[in-house]
Design an enzyme around this catalytic site. Structure first.
Site, PDB file in Angstrom:
ATOM      1  N   ARG A  53      21.121 -50.217   8.634  1.00 59.11           N
ATOM      2  CA  ARG A  53      20.935 -49.013   9.147  1.00 59.11           C
ATOM      3  C   ARG A  53      21.782 -48.897  10.582  1.00 59.11           C
ATOM      4  O   ARG A  53      22.471 -48.063  10.948  1.00 59.11           O
ATOM      5  CB  ARG A  53      19.538 -48.576   9.563  1.00 59.11           C
ATOM      6  CG  ARG A  53      19.493 -47.247  10.375  1.00 59.11           C
ATOM      7  CD  ARG A  53      17.960 -46.614  10.471  1.00 59.11           C
ATOM      8  NE  ARG A  53      16.862 -47.365  10.472  1.00 59.11           N
ATOM      9  CZ  ARG A  53      16.316 -48.300  11.181  1.00 59.11           C
ATOM     10  NH1 ARG A  53      16.894 -48.223  12.544  1.00 59.11           N
ATOM     11  NH2 ARG A  53      15.494 -49.111  11.154  1.00 59.11           N
ATOM     12  N   TYR A 106      29.934 -21.929   9.738  1.00 58.97           N
ATOM     13  CA  TYR A 106      29.303 -22.803   8.632  1.00 58.97           C
ATOM     14  C   TYR A 106      27.908 -22.440   8.345  1.00 58.97           C
ATOM     15  O   TYR A 106      27.171 -22.531   9.419  1.00 58.97           O
ATOM     16  CB  TYR A 106      29.756 -24.120   8.460  1.00 58.97           C
ATOM     17  CG  TYR A 106      28.981 -24.875   7.166  1.00 58.97           C
ATOM     18  CD1 TYR A 106      29.688 -24.704   5.785  1.00 58.97           C
ATOM     19  CD2 TYR A 106      28.030 -25.816   7.265  1.00 58.97           C
ATOM     20  CE1 TYR A 106      28.847 -25.109   4.720  1.00 58.97           C
ATOM     21  CE2 TYR A 106      27.254 -26.256   6.216  1.00 58.97           C
ATOM     22  CZ  TYR A 106      27.932 -26.084   4.815  1.00 58.97           C
ATOM     23  OH  TYR A 106      27.498 -26.622   3.653  1.00 58.97           O
ATOM     24  N   ASP A 178      34.560 -28.690  14.569  1.00 54.59           N
ATOM     25  CA  ASP A 178      34.092 -28.854  13.200  1.00 54.59           C
ATOM     26  C   ASP A 178      35.843 -28.644  12.459  1.00 54.59           C
ATOM     27  O   ASP A 178      36.184 -27.621  12.195  1.00 54.59           O
ATOM     28  CB  ASP A 178      33.367 -28.166  12.634  1.00 54.59           C
ATOM     29  CG  ASP A 178      32.878 -28.250  10.991  1.00 54.59           C
ATOM     30  OD1 ASP A 178      33.994 -28.822  10.449  1.00 54.59           O
ATOM     31  OD2 ASP A 178      31.913 -27.910  10.880  1.00 54.59           O
ATOM     32  N   LYS A 203      34.211 -33.147   1.994  1.00 55.45           N
ATOM     33  CA  LYS A 203      35.354 -32.000   1.687  1.00 55.45           C
ATOM     34  C   LYS A 203      36.668 -32.910   1.515  1.00 55.45           C
ATOM     35  O   LYS A 203      36.731 -33.701   0.454  1.00 55.45           O
ATOM     36  CB  LYS A 203      35.254 -30.830   2.730  1.00 55.45           C
ATOM     37  CG  LYS A 203      33.679 -30.198   2.915  1.00 55.45           C
ATOM     38  CD  LYS A 203      33.174 -29.805   1.645  1.00 55.45           C
ATOM     39  CE  LYS A 203      31.582 -29.387   1.921  1.00 55.45           C
ATOM     40  NZ  LYS A 203      31.426 -28.615   3.073  1.00 55.45           N
TER      41      LYS A 203
HETATM   42  C1  LIG Z   1      29.981 -28.660   4.210  1.00 54.95           C
HETATM   43  C2  LIG Z   1      30.360 -28.341   5.528  1.00 54.95           C
HETATM   44  C3  LIG Z   1      29.478 -28.793   6.684  1.00 54.95           C
HETATM   45  C4  LIG Z   1      28.367 -29.423   6.275  1.00 54.95           C
HETATM   46  O1  LIG Z   1      28.470 -30.599   5.431  1.00 54.95           O
HETATM   47  P1  LIG Z   1      27.779 -31.462   4.359  1.00 54.95           P
HETATM   48  O2  LIG Z   1      28.506 -32.727   4.162  1.00 54.95           O
HETATM   49  O3  LIG Z   1      27.506 -30.435   3.331  1.00 54.95           O
HETATM   50  O4  LIG Z   1      26.407 -31.587   4.950  1.00 54.95           O
HETATM   51  C5  LIG Z   1      29.645 -28.782   7.738  1.00 54.95           C
HETATM   52  N1  LIG Z   1      30.926 -27.713   8.176  1.00 54.95           N
HETATM   53  C6  LIG Z   1      31.587 -27.221   7.356  1.00 54.95           C
HETATM   54  C7  LIG Z   1      32.886 -26.456   7.953  1.00 54.95           C
HETATM   55  C8  LIG Z   1      31.560 -27.443   5.889  1.00 54.95           C
HETATM   56  O5  LIG Z   1      32.382 -27.060   5.072  1.00 54.95           O
END
Ligand SMILES: *Cc1c(COP(=O)(O)O)cnc(C)c1O
Length: 385
Positions: A53, A106, A178, A203
């Site tokens: 962890r 998001y 982000d 992503k």
């Molecule tokens: C998918 C996404 C998230 C969240 O990520 P997860 O891996 O699904 O928890 C946050 N910000 C954006 C812009 C996203 O596309």
């Protein structure tokens, strides 16, 4: 860590944090499937690891690579983008603090800030990030974070990172970017003044729709220590196989982002020519209101395209169900093309709020298949409604 700072992006993607294994010569970073590590006498750690962890060598390799890709001193990997978001907000905010967020954030980020952090007394104000005066006006004495996405999801609005870093810093707040939609290849927020970069590595970074993960990158030693404390203290860490899959995906990030961008340009232009399409939203189009800022801060314009169709929600839902190559699914950033209806799918939780999205909006994640096939698929789906 081998210092790879002077190398180009693709070299860092393939080598940073990924020296051959010193004991076996394994060229690829092994999946260190272990929860604990033998000690030579109490406290005698062989490789700095004591419990997975707290730290795991496969995860460390991923973290070193992510830091190198974003040009940051440190990176921390999490079990998901939301796990990383949660850790960032907990490190940066206390009860009574305030956060500025995008008015088309998001959906999951909005839900976490509104429904979870709201209960703990963290307030938020949604604003249109392209309106810098509105961002300035939203900042209060207790604002600790300006949280931005660019391009935003699903409306692909563009925020000026360098300008918003100045605005946040002059108010004593931190700027978190982000960077999920752009990926580290297309945009480098730390170099533009951001304090923290967040990724849903689920992503583009992972890129193959086969793993959930998140990351926080920063050059601030204290912030990184706070993120590391929460990684260990709250425990939202990725397992070694997840870290390995993500690292494997990263090796082709540059090639993939180039092809995503090629195909998205092709698709955006074809959509503009189709009579059923009312508007095409893609930062690469000169008429996009954020085009100039995007051109200044992004290497290319990425693989996400949104558009609206004549005939409202009904027609939009029909288009989504009639593509053959574009799979109807949430998420984005994988090699395969996806289509979705944000109002009924990814952004359903924003219904009735300031963040609600248009009912006739369709979002596509343009994959890296043959571009002509993708155009033909969208055209046949639009022709059939
Ligand atoms: C998918 C996404 C998230 C969240 O990520 P997860 O891996 O699904 O928890 C946050 N910000 C954006 C812009 C996203 O596309």
């Amino acid at each position: 860590m081998t210092d790879t700072g002077h190398y180009g992006f693709a070299t860092r993607a393939i080598h940073a944090g990924q020296d051959p294994d010193p004991t076996t010569g394994s060229v690829i970073v092994p999946i260190h499937a272990t929860s604990t590590y033998a000690q030579d006498g109490v406290g005698g750690l062989r490789g700095g690891f004591e419990y997975s962890r707290t730290g795991n060598p496969t995860r460390t390799a991923l973290e070193e690579c992510l830091a190198a890709l974003e040009g940051g001193r440190h990176a921390r990997a999490f079990a998901s983008g939301m796990g990383a978001t949660d850790a960032a907000l907990r490190a940066l905010c206390r009860p009574g603090d305030h956060v500025v967020i995008p008015n088309d954030a998001y959906g999951g980020t909005f839900r976490l800030i509104d429904k979870v952090f709201g209960l703990w007394g963290v307030e938020h104000t949604p604003v249109a990030l392209s309106d810098v005066d509105a961002v300035r006006a939203a900042i209060r004495p207790n604002t600790k974070v300006v949280w931005i996405e660019t391009p935003t999801n699903p409306l692909l609005n563009i925020a000026d990172i360098a300008l918003l870093a100045q605005v946040a810093h002059s108010a004593g707040a931190r700027l978190v970017v982000d960077n999920t939609f752009a990926s580290p290849y297309l945009q480098s927020p730390l170099a533009l003044g951001a304090d923290v970069v967040l990724h849903s590595t689920t992503k583009y970074v992972g890129g193959h729709s086969d793993v959930i993960g998140g990351a926080l990158v920063t050059s601030d030693d204290e912030l990184d220590a706070a993120f590391g404390f929460l990684q260990n203290g709250a425990g939202a860490v990725p397992g070694p196989f997840d870290a390995w899959l993500t690292l494997r995906g990263i090796k082709t990030l540059e090639l993939r982002m180039e092809k995503h961008s090629d195909n998205a340009e092709l698709v955006a232009e074809a959509l503009q020519r189709h009579p059923r399409v009312q508007s095409v939203i893609y930062p690469g189009l000169p008429e996009h209101p954020g085009h100039e800022v995007a051109a200044k801060q992004m290497r290319r314009f990425g693989g996400m395209v949104s558009f609206t169709v004549a005939g409202g929600e009904e027609a939009a839902l029909r288009v989504c169900s009639r593509t053959r190559l574009f799979t109807l699914a949430e998420s984005l950033g994988g090699v395969e093309s996806l289509i979705e209806h944000p109002g009924k799918m990814t952004h359903a939780s924003t219904a009735g709020s300031l963040l609600e999205v248009p009912a006739d909006l369709i979002r596509i994640s343009v994959g890296i298949e043959s571009g002509d096939d993708l155009v033909a698929d969208l055209v046949q789906a639009l022709d059939s409604v």
